[in-house]
Design a protein around this motif. Structure first.
Motif, PDB file in Angstrom:
ATOM      1  N   ALA A   1      -6.863   5.685  -1.395  1.00 47.05           N
ATOM      2  CA  ALA A   1      -6.218   6.106  -2.907  1.00 47.05           C
ATOM      3  C   ALA A   1      -7.145   5.535  -3.984  1.00 47.05           C
ATOM      4  CB  ALA A   1      -4.842   5.976  -2.919  1.00 47.05           C
ATOM      5  N   ARG A   2      -7.423   4.142  -3.857  1.00 49.51           N
ATOM      6  CA  ARG A   2      -7.978   3.438  -4.740  1.00 49.51           C
ATOM      7  C   ARG A   2      -9.715   4.098  -5.199  1.00 49.51           C
ATOM      8  NH1 ARG A   2      -8.621  -3.072  -5.923  1.00 49.51           N
ATOM      9  NH2 ARG A   2     -10.041  -2.816  -7.570  1.00 49.51           N
TER      10      ARG A   2
ATOM     11  N   THR B   1      -0.240  -4.316   1.416  1.00 49.92           N
ATOM     12  CA  THR B   1      -1.580  -3.333   0.994  1.00 49.92           C
ATOM     13  C   THR B   1      -1.593  -2.633   2.482  1.00 49.92           C
ATOM     14  OG1 THR B   1      -2.535  -4.881  -0.369  1.00 49.92           O
ATOM     15  CG2 THR B   1      -3.943  -3.154   0.396  1.00 49.92           C
ATOM     16  N   LYS B   2      -1.819  -1.302   2.160  1.00 45.24           N
ATOM     17  CA  LYS B   2      -2.037  -0.293   3.412  1.00 45.24           C
ATOM     18  C   LYS B   2      -3.377   0.286   3.319  1.00 45.24           C
ATOM     19  CE  LYS B   2       2.988   0.815   4.337  1.00 45.24           C
ATOM     20  NZ  LYS B   2       3.874   2.099   4.504  1.00 45.24           N
TER      21      LYS B   2
ATOM     22  N   LYS C   1      -4.000   3.110   3.454  1.00 47.43           N
ATOM     23  CA  LYS C   1      -3.801   4.435   2.600  1.00 47.43           C
ATOM     24  C   LYS C   1      -4.107   4.112   0.925  1.00 47.43           C
ATOM     25  CE  LYS C   1       1.030   4.791   2.404  1.00 47.43           C
ATOM     26  NZ  LYS C   1       2.259   5.912   2.974  1.00 47.43           N
ATOM     27  N   ASP C   2      -3.548   2.911   0.307  1.00 52.37           N
ATOM     28  CA  ASP C   2      -3.685   2.394  -0.770  1.00 52.37           C
ATOM     29  C   ASP C   2      -5.119   2.366  -1.230  1.00 52.37           C
ATOM     30  OD1 ASP C   2      -1.072   2.333  -0.986  1.00 52.37           O
ATOM     31  OD2 ASP C   2      -0.787   0.273  -0.049  1.00 52.37           O
TER      32      ASP C   2
ATOM     33  N   ASP D   1      -1.096   4.037   7.217  1.00 51.47           N
ATOM     34  CA  ASP D   1       0.326   3.317   6.936  1.00 51.47           C
ATOM     35  C   ASP D   1      -0.143   2.008   7.767  1.00 51.47           C
ATOM     36  OD1 ASP D   1       1.862   5.038   5.861  1.00 51.47           O
ATOM     37  OD2 ASP D   1       2.387   5.942   7.767  1.00 51.47           O
TER      38      ASP D   1
END
Length: 676
Positions: free
Chosen positions: A618-619, A611-612, A614-615, A654
């Motif tokens: 995005a969510r 899990t980053k 940015k994830d 990142d």
């Protein structure tokens, strides 16, 4: 007074000190060359003069026994021509009264004063006062061996000086570091080749390797770049990773710099699982600690290289309290923030850069070709009167005049944009250590030492210069040309007692500017080993506070009373809600992320090893794609780590979140707009 520098390239750089005799016996011959394209007729006189000076000095500096060809002499005469033409232009602008010559005084240092000031500058004034303060103890507890040795060395010098002067009793260094010897020696730290500074050990193969990963910061050039890419590591302190002492003997006076862009290596910074942190991504309190640690690390770095860390002691100049030119950056920003809250770069500086970026990037000879002195003087006065009234007509400003105003703004700052305290130190390093990587690491630490206003303004300036170089095909200004023009505006500072060594090091200052422009993306990130030390420093301070609380009888009584209140069945109205990291219903590896500007303000997220940051962004973007306002959706959002062992930390997109969470399990996680 002259100095030549050579290396394996084909360019000789000759430095000239303006206080040298104007007439050199036997060297009065002049020469005629065509005026380069882009030079206005008004600049013909000064251009001819500076070319003549440069030619005479190049010839004078050659030993009688050394014979050079005509082509070599021609190359010598033009190698630093732009630099000295700019010096001449600056001199003329002061003589005609278009700018004020504000004097900067360098104070002499008494024995022991430099060490005392150094200890204060690194946040260890407690070693001088003898007080037992938690901040000083926390800082000392985080130091590496080489950093501790640097502190110990300065403290030893300071205490020895005090004893000679028969002043008050000072603390023994053994009480501070817990050693039995006041002058211990430190063994070389074993470091893996990947984490080293690239100094090849005997019998080892070169440690550099080509890197093609996208998870890194790429800083170099495309055309003509070396085929081998050098990798930088931020995981180990620079001073700890010096495993072999490089040669520090002076370069010969005929040492040459290579002016070609391809002479500079291409560097890549490999991202750790924590990602990279930009300078503006930490809280002011933590950046203050970064400055403490950076000066200690810089000192340890110089000690490890065997180079003296020279420093100017500058008498501060107050400057004007209102207006645009000659006003301290902090005063300008304080005034501008009343108009534009949160602004980090003065409005006038931003406007000059914007004007040049919109219309001047493709202008041939931009920055090099001077504008009209009379026009620049009139524009200067008109800006002072009309800028804040928003009545100044920017359409009347020609590109070369805008460039002249930009350089004038930098020169008239009461304190230089790049503070001069440690400029002699870096000039010394460049002249003694030829390895670009070591020069870059020292420069990186010097950037961390800059005041916030200077660092933010310098960043905006260097970003503009990078755009100028990117348009070389049309404006005829390559990296070396731009560096030679900018160097005298940044580093040859006016004063009653001009530093002669700085004036001699003309080629070195141009080289410094070249490094600043080329590697700015690297220089404006905070080394991760310094952030790790800040975390440890904050944890040590928290632990000290906890121990202090445990011995406070009044606090213990209060805690007992609060414990009894919590055992009551009914909870009083308005009770404080514990933050998420203290709530026991959140399992290990799950974080609650807050996004106060979104329609869905919080979300619990299960982390895994991939899990980053940015994830998570995005969510949230997906969940709030319809509910959030248009202005919020248009903003660049970042995930911030707040509290625990860090003040505030804007995370790299990142960054692997499980690693960050484990490093700071007590943090809160907040999504908010990224600071510009």
């Amino acid at each position: 007074m002259t100095m030549e520098m050579k290396d394996s390239g084909s360019v000789v750089l000759t430095a000239y000190h303006p206080h040298s005799p104007a007439r050199i016996p036997g060297m009065e011959q002049s020469f005629v060359q065509d005026i380069p394209a882009g030079h206005s007729p008004a600049s013909r006189k000064s251009l001819s003069r500076c070319r003549r000076i440069n030619r005479m000095l190049s010839n004078e500096s050659a030993p009688p026994a050394f014979s050079r060809s005509n082509s070599q002499a021609s190359m010598d005469s033009t190698s630093m021509e732009d630099f000295w033409c700019e010096v001449e232009s600056i001199k003329e602008s002061r003589e005609d009264g278009s700018e004020e010559a504000m004097l900067l005084e360098f104070k002499p240092a008494d024995e022991g004063e430099l060490e005392a000031e150094w200890l204060q500058d690194v946040g260890l004034s407690t070693l001088i006062s003898g007080a037992e303060e938690e901040d000083g103890q926390a800082l000392l507890s985080t130091l590496t061996r080489t950093q501790a040795a640097a502190v110990q060395k300065r403290y030893n010098t300071y205490t020895q000086t005090l004893r000679k002067k028969n002043k008050h009793t000072v603390r023994d260094v053994r009480d501070i570091f817990g050693t039995s010897d006041s002058s211990p020696t430190f063994e070389t730290v074993p470091v893996s080749p990947v984490s080293s500074n690239g100094i090849q050990l005997p019998g080892q193969k070169p440690v550099w390797k080509s890197v093609s990963s996208k998870s890194c910061l790429d800083c170099g050039i495309d055309k003509g770049s070396p085929s081998i890419t050098e990798e930088l590591s931020y995981e180990v302190s620079f001073s700890e990773s010096i495993t072999v002492l490089p040669k520090t003997q002076e370069w010969p006076k005929n040492q040459r710099f290579k002016k070609e862009d391809s002479a500079l290596p291409k560097f890549i910074v490999r991202k750790s699982r924590f990602g990279l942190t930009e300078v503006g991504g930490l809280s002011p309190e933590d950046m203050k600690k970064i400055r403490y640690l950076s000066l200690i690390e810089l000192t340890a770095f110089y000690d490890a290289l065997g180079v003296e860390l020279k420093r100017n002691r500058v008498e501060r100049v107050r400057g004007r309290e209102n207006g645009l030119f000659g006003v301290p950056l902090t005063v300008l920003l304080e005034n501008d923030q009343k108009k534009v809250p949160g602004i980090k770069v003065p409005l006038i500086f931003q406007k000059l850069l914007l004007k040049l970026e919109e219309t001047g990037l493709e202008t041939e000879g931009i920055l090099r070709v001077p504008g009209s002195a009379s026009r620049v003087k009139n524009l200067h006065q008109e800006l002072e009167a009309k800028f804040y009234e928003d009545t100044f007509d920017w359409d009347q400003v020609r590109n070369n005049d805008a460039a002249g105003l930009l350089k004038m703004f930098i020169r008239e700052l009461p304190s230089p944009l790049f503070t001069v305290e440690y400029l002699p130190a870096f000039i010394t390093l460049v002249e003694k250590i030829s390895k670009i990587k070591l020069q870059l690491q020292a420069l990186h630490l010097l950037i961390m030492l800059m005041p916030e206003a200077n660092r933010d303004t310098a960043k905006a300036f260097l970003q503009f210069l990078k755009k100028v170089v990117a348009n070389e095909g049309k404006n005829k200004m390559n990296l070396w040309n731009v560096s030679m023009i900018v160097a005298p505006n940044l580093f040859i500072y006016k004063g009653k007692r001009a530093n002669q060594q700085e004036m001699q090091a003309a080629a070195t200052t141009a080289h410094i500017v070249r490094l600043l422009i080329r590697y700015q993306d690297i220089l404006w990130t905070v080394p991760s080993f310094l952030i790790s030390q800040v975390r440890k420093m904050n944890e040590a301070a928290m632990n000290n506070s906890k121990r202090q609380l445990m011995f406070d009888k009044g606090v213990r009584k209060l805690l007992r009373r609060k414990t009894m209140e919590r055992e009551r069945p009914e909870r009083p109205e308005g009770a404080v809600t514990f933050p998420p990291y203290l709530q026991s219903d959140i399992p290990e590896g799950v974080i609650r992320v807050y996004a106060p500007l979104h329609s869905k303000v919080s979300m619990a997220i299960q982390l895994n090893s991939q899990t980053k940051a940015k994830d998570i962004l995005a969510r949230f973007h997906c969940e709030n794609s319809h509910g959030s306002s248009q202005s919020v959706r248009g903003q660049l959002q970042s995930l911030h780590e707040i509290g625990g062992n860090i003040g505030q930390h804007c995370l790299d997109p990142d960054a692997f979140m499980l690693d960050v969470y484990r490093a700071n399990p007590q943090a809160e996680w907040v999504i908010k707009p990224k600071a510009s």
